[in-house]
Design an enzyme around this catalytic site. Sequence first.
Site, PDB file in Angstrom:
ATOM      1  N   TYR A   1       0.819  -1.252   0.013  1.00 43.85           N
ATOM      2  CA  TYR A   1      -0.062  -0.193   0.094  1.00 43.85           C
ATOM      3  C   TYR A   1       0.783   1.144  -0.106  1.00 43.85           C
ATOM      4  CZ  TYR A   1      -3.903  -3.076   1.194  1.00 43.85           C
ATOM      5  OH  TYR A   1      -4.613  -4.228   1.250  1.00 43.85           O
TER       6      TYR A   1
ATOM      7  N   HIS B   1      -4.333   6.239  -1.273  1.00 43.86           N
ATOM      8  CA  HIS B   1      -4.751   6.254  -0.186  1.00 43.86           C
ATOM      9  C   HIS B   1      -3.822   6.472   1.118  1.00 43.86           C
ATOM     10  CE1 HIS B   1      -8.955   5.933   1.581  1.00 43.86           C
ATOM     11  NE2 HIS B   1      -8.867   4.462   1.832  1.00 43.86           N
TER      12      HIS B   1
ATOM     13  N   TYR C   1      -5.267  -0.394   9.990  1.00 42.96           N
ATOM     14  CA  TYR C   1      -5.727  -0.461   8.672  1.00 42.96           C
ATOM     15  C   TYR C   1      -6.471   1.235   8.752  1.00 42.96           C
ATOM     16  CZ  TYR C   1      -4.102  -4.425   6.301  1.00 42.96           C
ATOM     17  OH  TYR C   1      -3.268  -5.203   5.697  1.00 42.96           O
TER      18      TYR C   1
ATOM     19  N   ASN D   1      -9.382   2.296   8.076  1.00 46.31           N
ATOM     20  CA  ASN D   1     -10.943   2.262   8.294  1.00 46.31           C
ATOM     21  C   ASN D   1     -11.117   2.168   9.669  1.00 46.31           C
ATOM     22  OD1 ASN D   1     -11.187   2.387   5.703  1.00 46.31           O
ATOM     23  ND2 ASN D   1     -12.407   0.593   5.430  1.00 46.31           N
TER      24      ASN D   1
ATOM     25  N   ASN E   1     -13.581   6.533   5.238  1.00 46.45           N
ATOM     26  CA  ASN E   1     -13.915   5.881   6.362  1.00 46.45           C
ATOM     27  C   ASN E   1     -12.839   5.972   7.448  1.00 46.45           C
ATOM     28  OD1 ASN E   1     -16.061   4.547   5.402  1.00 46.45           O
ATOM     29  ND2 ASN E   1     -14.851   3.184   4.197  1.00 46.45           N
TER      30      ASN E   1
END
Length: 198
Positions: A17, A22, A74, A76, A122
């Site tokens: 990631y 993001h 994470y 969220n 989120n």
Amino acid sequence: MSDAWLVVGLGNPGAEYERTRHNVGQMVLDELASRTRGSFKRHRTGARTAEVRLGVAPGGAPGPRVVLAAPTSYMNVSGGPVAGLAKYFDVDVEHLVVVHDELDVPFGSVRLKRGGGEGGHNGLRSISKSLGDKDYARVRVGIGRPPGRQDPADFVLKEFSSTEKKDMPFLVMDAADAVEELVIKGFEAAQQKFHAPA
């Protein structure tokens, strides 16, 4: 309350990631750490943190004390670590800045916002819920909307396009400048500077 600032860069953990849209919030944190020679250490609240002095205050004094923090959870579920950091460092919501990717801001632009809704993000929703307060500052790093009918949830987890990658250093530097401006001169001054027409 402490006079320190807590600057949180949102993203997801793991090498897969690291360069995705993001994770642009964490890219901005890395830029701020590089400017201040800060080094990240694991913190018991579930984040990597670096305590630094950011910029130079008016009159030439060292800038304010800032805790740069990247949750290791994470995105969220980043609210728990952020609330834990705010409590541990005794930082009021007025001194909390969250740096995050923003679909509703064109790629290459940086916008500031205090409070209000989370716009479907989120990570912000998790933070607002865990804090029980939405009145923190956000540095919204523009990634733009996906082309065509691409699902935004997939879009944010992909790397920037080759064209965008050429402009990324400038976008990350602009967002880091916005954080510095905010903690040194205040939210309104930073908002005026970064929302002014080019």
